[in-house]
Design an enzyme around this catalytic site. Structure first.
Site, PDB file in Angstrom:
ATOM      1  N   LYS A 186      -3.345   1.660   7.453  1.00 13.85           N
ATOM      2  CA  LYS A 186      -2.977   1.149   6.126  1.00 13.85           C
ATOM      3  C   LYS A 186      -3.509   2.078   5.032  1.00 13.85           C
ATOM      4  O   LYS A 186      -2.846   2.302   4.016  1.00 13.85           O
ATOM      5  CB  LYS A 186      -3.511  -0.276   5.942  1.00 13.85           C
ATOM      6  CG  LYS A 186      -2.779  -1.313   6.805  1.00 13.85           C
ATOM      7  CD  LYS A 186      -3.270  -2.720   6.517  1.00 13.85           C
ATOM      8  CE  LYS A 186      -2.595  -3.756   7.409  1.00 13.85           C
ATOM      9  NZ  LYS A 186      -1.137  -3.849   7.207  1.00 13.85           N
ATOM     10  N   SER A 233      -4.316  -4.339   2.766  1.00 14.28           N
ATOM     11  CA  SER A 233      -5.312  -5.312   3.231  1.00 14.28           C
ATOM     12  C   SER A 233      -6.696  -4.935   2.721  1.00 14.28           C
ATOM     13  O   SER A 233      -7.046  -3.749   2.675  1.00 14.28           O
ATOM     14  CB  SER A 233      -5.323  -5.349   4.764  1.00 14.28           C
ATOM     15  OG  SER A 233      -6.338  -6.211   5.233  1.00 14.28           O
TER      16      SER A 233
END
Length: 225
Positions: free
Chosen positions: A139, A114
């Protein structure tokens, strides 16, 4: 890709992963989907996808699904938790997939992350970081584990995701300052194009729709050819 090898797809039950599953089968590629629940298994099997059930948080499940006689060309992971999850798989689930991919001798690993993770934190607004900061940190840990694994990788960081049909205007860039929105179907197309692109090897790329950029910053589009 050889006809005997296949693509191992984690996260195919919804969102970007589901779009990738449909895109890959439309290209007549062999796909094995790793699903935590069987809710959409029948739908995926109907379009020609082999389904294996398991939980990415369980390394035994991952290895059982991945360490088979058939060679895996590429692992694609779009897994991420829901806000309601007690334990989000963003880092631990992807870590298990990456570690199993190393054991399986996979040729390439494509991780859908992301914008806001890693050095693209500069593109995210304070409001986004306040809400998603912990998720983006997880992430980032997954990205770093992949980079350190020795696997050939492509990390794709989409911006804000929308569920509209593909526009064909999805673009990639190495500029970490870029932010915008993109339709999930366009992310799937970009992931598919990265499969056989040597230029995408060992790159971290942000993905937006060129017509949905936030702000007017000039940037260089990344050419996959």
């Amino acid at each position: 890709m050889t006809s005997a090898s296949y693509i191992f797809l984690a996260g195919a039950s919804r969102g970007v992963g589901r779009e990738i599953a449909q895109y890959l089968t439309a290209q007549q590629l062999k796909v094995r989907a790793f699903l935590r629940t069987t809710a959409v298994a029948t739908e995926l099997e109907r379009i020609g996808i082999e389904v294996v059930q398991g939980d990415a948080l369980n390394i035994e499940d991952v290895e059982r699904a991945m360490l088979t006689d058939e060679p895996i060309h590429t692992v694609i992971s779009t897994i991420g938790g829901l806000p309601s999850d007690v334990e989000r798989p963003d880092y631990p689930g992807n870590k298990n997939l990456i570690d199993a991919a190393v054991k399986a001798g996979v040729q390439k690993f494509i991780l859908v992350s992301s914008i806001g993770a890693g050095n693209s934190v500069v593109a995210a607004s304070p409001q986004v970081l306040a809400v998603l900061g912990k998720v983006l940190a997880e992430k980032d840990k997954a990205e770093q584990h992949l980079i350190a694994s020795g696997l050939t990788y492509t990390i794709i960081r989409p911006g804000g995701l929308k569920s509209e049909p593909a526009t064909g205007n999805g673009v990639l860039t190495e500029d970490p300052h870029i932010i915008g929105s993109i339709n999930r179907a366009d992310v799937a197309q970009l992931v598919g194009r990265c499969l056989n692109s040597e230029r995408a090897n060992n790159k971290i790329l942000s993905a937006i729709d060129r017509n949905m950029q936030f702000g007017q910053r000039e940037f260089a589009e990344f050419n996959l050819q």
